[in-house]
Design an enzyme around this catalytic site. Structure first.
Site, PDB file in Angstrom:
ATOM      1  N   THR A 174       1.110  -4.445   4.453  1.00  0.00           N
ATOM      2  CA  THR A 174       0.857  -4.850   6.049  1.00  0.00           C
ATOM      3  C   THR A 174       0.122  -6.328   5.747  1.00  0.00           C
ATOM      4  OG1 THR A 174      -1.408  -3.573   6.073  1.00  0.00           O
ATOM      5  CG2 THR A 174       0.832  -2.698   6.767  1.00  0.00           C
TER       6      THR A 174
ATOM      7  N   THR B 255       0.764  -1.077   0.144  1.00  0.00           N
ATOM      8  CA  THR B 255       0.158   0.133  -0.010  1.00  0.00           C
ATOM      9  C   THR B 255       0.912   1.355   0.033  1.00  0.00           C
ATOM     10  OG1 THR B 255      -1.734  -1.033   0.798  1.00  0.00           O
ATOM     11  CG2 THR B 255      -1.697   1.336   1.496  1.00  0.00           C
TER      12      THR B 255
END
Length: 328
Positions: free
Chosen positions: A79, A12
């Site tokens: 993540t 991300t």
């Protein structure tokens, strides 16, 4: 402050909108007030869910080379699997140099993007001599977590990473790492390796489970982790299938709850933790199922199994090393 090598893997923090495009490592670092002696390794550009054991074995080798040359290290990735990468590096990269793993929960194009702050904090940790001898660290939201404890606990919150049962070991305040306590032993009980060809299954038990998924754990697998109920419980009819597997391959008993340790002798009936351990399963202790799978994978890769069976005492000792009984 020490030299830092930054390994960018994608995720991300490097996303260009919601599609598959990823920024380069240089673009991720652009605009950040990074020290001049930062060395960049644009390692991968993929979502973390797509990382493979081959990727992580190669990453560990490059990180080992960097820290052996006296550099701290920052690994930047998505993540989704960050806690697994951090724990695996903790097993494979035994060094006194700081290694920080970070990422972001919000894309760079969204309001309140957290990537730059997380990366700045991770760089501060990896460059600070006070952060040596702490093992691999997870650094997000200005918190510093030991990789062995860190878990992603929320799908979208920028404060998603926590260490259930322990809390963070420190924080980054005004750009300065502040360490509150230190692990007393390294995560790896001995030097470990990673063989990407090894396969370790993870089966999560659920209400009404009849063991059909256990039937799929055949000769393709060299180990199994069972995410059991509570402190290590299984339906009574599954005890014998689990025992049969444990006679062939190492079977580790973990808890699916997300926090706390498996027990050993509080409950003694059929399917209890005492019953399962008596039938040859190995207690995971405090390790959650995903991390237990990685430790077992590394142990099998490092010779804990062979043509004449597996070394149950050695595998048990490696998990006991992290169970909190005055050892870690």
């Amino acid at each position: 402050m020490g030299r830092v090598t930054v390994f960018t893997l994608g995720g991300t923090i490097s996303a260009r909108g919601g599609d598959a495009n990823r920024m380069t490592g240089r673009e991720v670092l652009a605009g950040l007030d990074a020290p001049e002696d930062v060395v960049l390794r644009d390692f991968r550009r993929v979502p973390s869910a797509s990382l493979s054991f081959e990727d992580l074995a190669a990453l560990a080798e490059e990180v080992r080379t960097a820290v052996a040359d006296g550099s701290g290290a920052v690994v930047v990735q998505g993540t989704d699997t960050l806690e697994e990468t951090a724990f695996l590096l903790d097993l494979l990269c035994t060094t006194e140099q700081p290694i920080a793993v970070t990422g972001a929960m919000r894309r760079p194009d969204l309001p309140g993007a957290d990537g730059p702050a997380n990366l700045a904090a991770a760089l501060a940790v990896a460059a600070d001599p006070a952060c040596r001898d702490l093992g691999v660290l997870v650094v997000l939201a200005d918190e510093i977590h030991a990789a062995r404890h860190a878990r992603k606990t929320h799908t979208t919150s920028i404060a998603t990473f926590a260490s259930p049962g322990t809390g963070p070991i420190g924080a980054v305040v005004e750009g300065e790492p502040r360490i509150l306590f230190r692990p007393t032993t390294p995560t790896a009980p001995c030097p470990l390796t990673l063989d990407p060809a090894i396969r370790v299954a993870l089966v999560t038990l659920s209400l009404g489970d009849r063991g059909e998924l256990l039937e799929a754990v055949d000769e393709r697998f060299q180990g199994l982790v069972v995410a059991a109920f509570g402190a290590g419980h299984a339906p009574a009819p599954l005890v014998e299938p689990l025992a049969a597997l444990a006679r062939r391959i190492p079977v580790v008993l973990a808890s699916r709850t997300g926090s706390g340790s498996t027990l050993a002798h509080t409950y003694r009936g059929p399917g209890s933790e005492h019953d399962l351990l008596h039938h040859g399963l190995i207690p995971a202790g405090r390790l959650d199922p995903a991390k237990a799978r990685l430790l077992l994978h590394a142990l099998v890769s490092s010779g804990a199994t062979g043509p004449h069976g597996y070394d149950r005492p050695r595998i048990t000792a490696a998990f006991t090393h992290l169970n909190g009984s005055g050892l870690a």
